[in-house]
Every structure is written in C-alpha cells, then in structure tokens.
Design a protein around this motif. Sequence first.
Motif, PDB file in Angstrom:
ATOM      1  N   ALA A 320      84.134  -8.755  72.486  1.00 16.92           N
ATOM      2  CA  ALA A 320      85.225  -7.930  73.009  1.00 16.92           C
ATOM      3  C   ALA A 320      84.849  -6.448  72.973  1.00 16.92           C
ATOM      4  CB  ALA A 320      86.498  -8.180  72.209  1.00 16.92           C
ATOM      5  N   GLU A 321      84.199  -6.011  71.910  1.00 20.55           N
ATOM      6  CA  GLU A 321      83.768  -4.615  71.803  1.00 20.55           C
ATOM      7  C   GLU A 321      82.755  -4.275  72.896  1.00 20.55           C
ATOM      8  OE1 GLU A 321      84.223  -4.359  66.906  1.00 20.55           O
ATOM      9  OE2 GLU A 321      82.256  -4.628  67.840  1.00 20.55           O
ATOM     10  N   TRP A 322      81.841  -5.182  73.125  1.00 20.65           N
ATOM     11  CA  TRP A 322      80.811  -4.990  74.159  1.00 20.65           C
ATOM     12  C   TRP A 322      81.435  -4.901  75.549  1.00 20.65           C
ATOM     13  CZ3 TRP A 322      79.363  -8.584  78.013  1.00 20.65           C
ATOM     14  CH2 TRP A 322      78.170  -8.319  78.691  1.00 20.65           C
ATOM     15  N   ARG A 323      82.320  -5.824  75.850  1.00 25.93           N
ATOM     16  CA  ARG A 323      82.954  -5.850  77.172  1.00 25.93           C
ATOM     17  C   ARG A 323      83.786  -4.608  77.405  1.00 25.93           C
ATOM     18  NH1 ARG A 323      85.764 -11.561  78.204  1.00 25.93           N
ATOM     19  NH2 ARG A 323      86.121 -10.547  80.211  1.00 25.93           N
ATOM     20  N   GLU A 324      84.513  -4.166  76.389  1.00 23.38           N
ATOM     21  CA  GLU A 324      85.358  -2.988  76.527  1.00 23.38           C
ATOM     22  C   GLU A 324      84.518  -1.741  76.818  1.00 23.38           C
ATOM     23  OE1 GLU A 324      88.639  -0.424  76.554  1.00 23.38           O
ATOM     24  OE2 GLU A 324      88.543  -2.627  76.663  1.00 23.38           O
ATOM     25  N   ALA A 325      83.413  -1.587  76.080  1.00 22.18           N
ATOM     26  CA  ALA A 325      82.572  -0.408  76.258  1.00 22.18           C
ATOM     27  C   ALA A 325      81.913  -0.386  77.634  1.00 22.18           C
ATOM     28  CB  ALA A 325      81.516  -0.348  75.165  1.00 22.18           C
ATOM     29  N   LEU A 326      81.439  -1.538  78.090  1.00 25.18           N
ATOM     30  CA  LEU A 326      80.723  -1.578  79.360  1.00 25.18           C
ATOM     31  C   LEU A 326      81.648  -1.577  80.565  1.00 25.18           C
ATOM     32  CD1 LEU A 326      78.345  -2.106  77.472  1.00 25.18           C
ATOM     33  CD2 LEU A 326      77.458  -3.730  79.144  1.00 25.18           C
ATOM     34  N   SER A 327      82.950  -1.761  80.344  1.00 27.87           N
ATOM     35  CA  SER A 327      83.891  -1.752  81.459  1.00 27.87           C
ATOM     36  C   SER A 327      84.400  -0.356  81.771  1.00 27.87           C
ATOM     37  CB  SER A 327      85.078  -2.669  81.153  1.00 27.87           C
ATOM     38  OG  SER A 327      85.854  -2.161  80.075  1.00 27.87           O
ATOM     39  N   GLN A 328      84.084   0.599  80.904  1.00 24.77           N
ATOM     40  CA  GLN A 328      84.596   1.971  81.090  1.00 24.77           C
ATOM     41  C   GLN A 328      83.884   2.658  82.269  1.00 24.77           C
ATOM     42  OE1 GLN A 328      87.245   3.014  79.303  1.00 24.77           O
ATOM     43  NE2 GLN A 328      87.209   0.954  78.425  1.00 24.77           N
TER      44      GLN A 328
END
Length: 328
Positions: A320-328
């Motif tokens: 979830a942390e990875w997806r959130e960061a890369l979706s910005q």
Amino acid sequence: MLKTTYLTAVAGLCVATVATAEVPKLTVLTYDSFTTEWGPGPAIEAAFEETCACDLEFVGAGDGAALLARLQLEGLRTEADIVLGLDTNLTAAARETGLFAPHGIEAELTLPLGWTDTEFLPYDWSYFAFVGNEGAEAPTSLQALADSDIKIVIQDPRSSTPGLGLLLWVKDVYGDDAPQFWADLADNIITVTPGWSEAYGLFIDGEADAVLSYTTSPAYHLIAEDDASKVAWAFDDGHYMQVEVAGKVAGTNVPEIADQFLAFMVSDGFQSIIPTTNWMYPAATPADGLPEGFDTLVVPELSLLKTPEDALAIRDEALAEWREALSQ
C-alpha cells in the motif's frame, strides 16, 4: 494385402499409444525465465529424465510472485506436481493454501542461514541489488540512490519476487519511514515491469541507468560475454537476501517422482547447472565449487532477511505504501 497392412499399422499405433501413456509425467510450475533456452530448464529436464523414466514438463507462469497468485486461483484444480520459484517472502502465504506436502528431503545445504522448513526446499539464493554500468557514479545506499538523478527500472511486487523483495528491503531499512523513501525514489523510476526479464532487458537496451536485479547478475556478463562492464552496487545499509524454493503439491498423482525430483534438485546434477544458467548461488555448492568469476562478485557486509511469517504480516502494508507513493 491392404487390409493386413492397415491392421498392422493400427496395431502399431495402439502399442505406441499405450507405451506413451505408461510414461508418467511430472509437471513443474515455475517462472518463465527458468524455462527459456538460456535458463536452467532444458539442461535440468535432460539430466533428470535420464534418471527418472518419466516425462518432465516445465510450465512457465510469469514471474515468481505470479506463481502464488496462480496457485491461489487454481486451488485443488492445479495440475502442478511441483512448484519451483517461490521464495521465503511467499512461503508463509503458500503454506496457508494447504496445497503443499512435506518434502522429507535431508540435504547438506550451503546457504548462509539454517534451514528447517519441512514443506519448501531451497535450490538457489542471492542478494537483491541495483546493477549499473562500470564507470558511472555509484550510490552507496538506498537513500543516495533516491537523492540522485539515476534512472532505474524495478519490478511489480504483485507479480515479481524481486519487486516484492525490494519492498521488504525498504521496509527493513526504513520501517515506518518507508513511505517517505518511496516518495523520494519515485522520480528515479522510469517504469515498473511485470517481471525481471522485461526490466533487465530495458537496462541492457540502454533505457535505464540501472535495474533492480542481483549481486550475482554481473557473473552472466563476465562469464558468458567476457564483459566486465556491468556491476552490482554495494549499499552500506545492507542487501536483502532471496532464497528460492520448490515444494511438492499434496495432490500430485506421481508423489514418488515428485520426491525423486526434489532429491535431485539438491544434488550436484541440478546444483551444478544453476550458477551459469540461473546466475544465482546454488543452495548446495557442488563438489567442483563455483565457476570462475563468482569470486569477483559483491558480497554484502550486512545481510537482510525477514522470516516468512514477518514478510507475510507486513506485505499488504508495504504494498500500500509503494502504490500510494508511485501514484502521486
């Protein structure tokens, strides 16, 4: 005369069909790169079939993490007898499927850690690393990489074991600060590929400065291509270890042959193939040792590895942390 010839041909066909049917087949589900002509699959298939009086068939299913997703989807309907290509970050989740049986194999392993898992047996290992070009300025830590202008390719942790390994590597080093690290690294990432092969190909084609791979990857270029221009960057904050494993599916129709394969897997006949086809360290170093060139590889001063249970416990949070960061 025509009728006799016809009946003879039919009889011969029937005998051939029966003979073919009597040869048992062992189906090994694995990742795609294992089955390629340059991977370990063909040589291992030939070597094992000399001993087993069977038909060994490797079936590719994407990258390593995709194996678990396929198993979870197929459940008891799976046609696999052996699953080869999971790693210790996935074994706890694989165990929860209830699809695997104890392997019962005792082997003298040369892993840099003890091995007590009764369902999954290791066949190779290495450390994750970023591989770049000799002569380029090399970062000395994860944060130095994130703070640089270096363009990298990584793999999707939902389908690739290196991608998942990077998630756990970051989590091990940064803990609760992992989201900030991913935010820092996001502008370095030019793309995320489903698997290792696609990512490494982009790097080789010059589309990126570096790629998430292994400390052992430069051995391929050195040994197979006589090319010392590819190097693994050594990081002060450690490198995450990967141990790849195989397991016997409990519902296999050929349990004796599956056991025979697992025993063969930790023998010299299998292990001697691994270093120069899968470009990893063998789990049980062959009597002849490692090929020349492996002694030149980066050896991390700090080795990182979470237990299978800990990896499972933090996987969703890290993803979830990875997806959130890369979706910005």
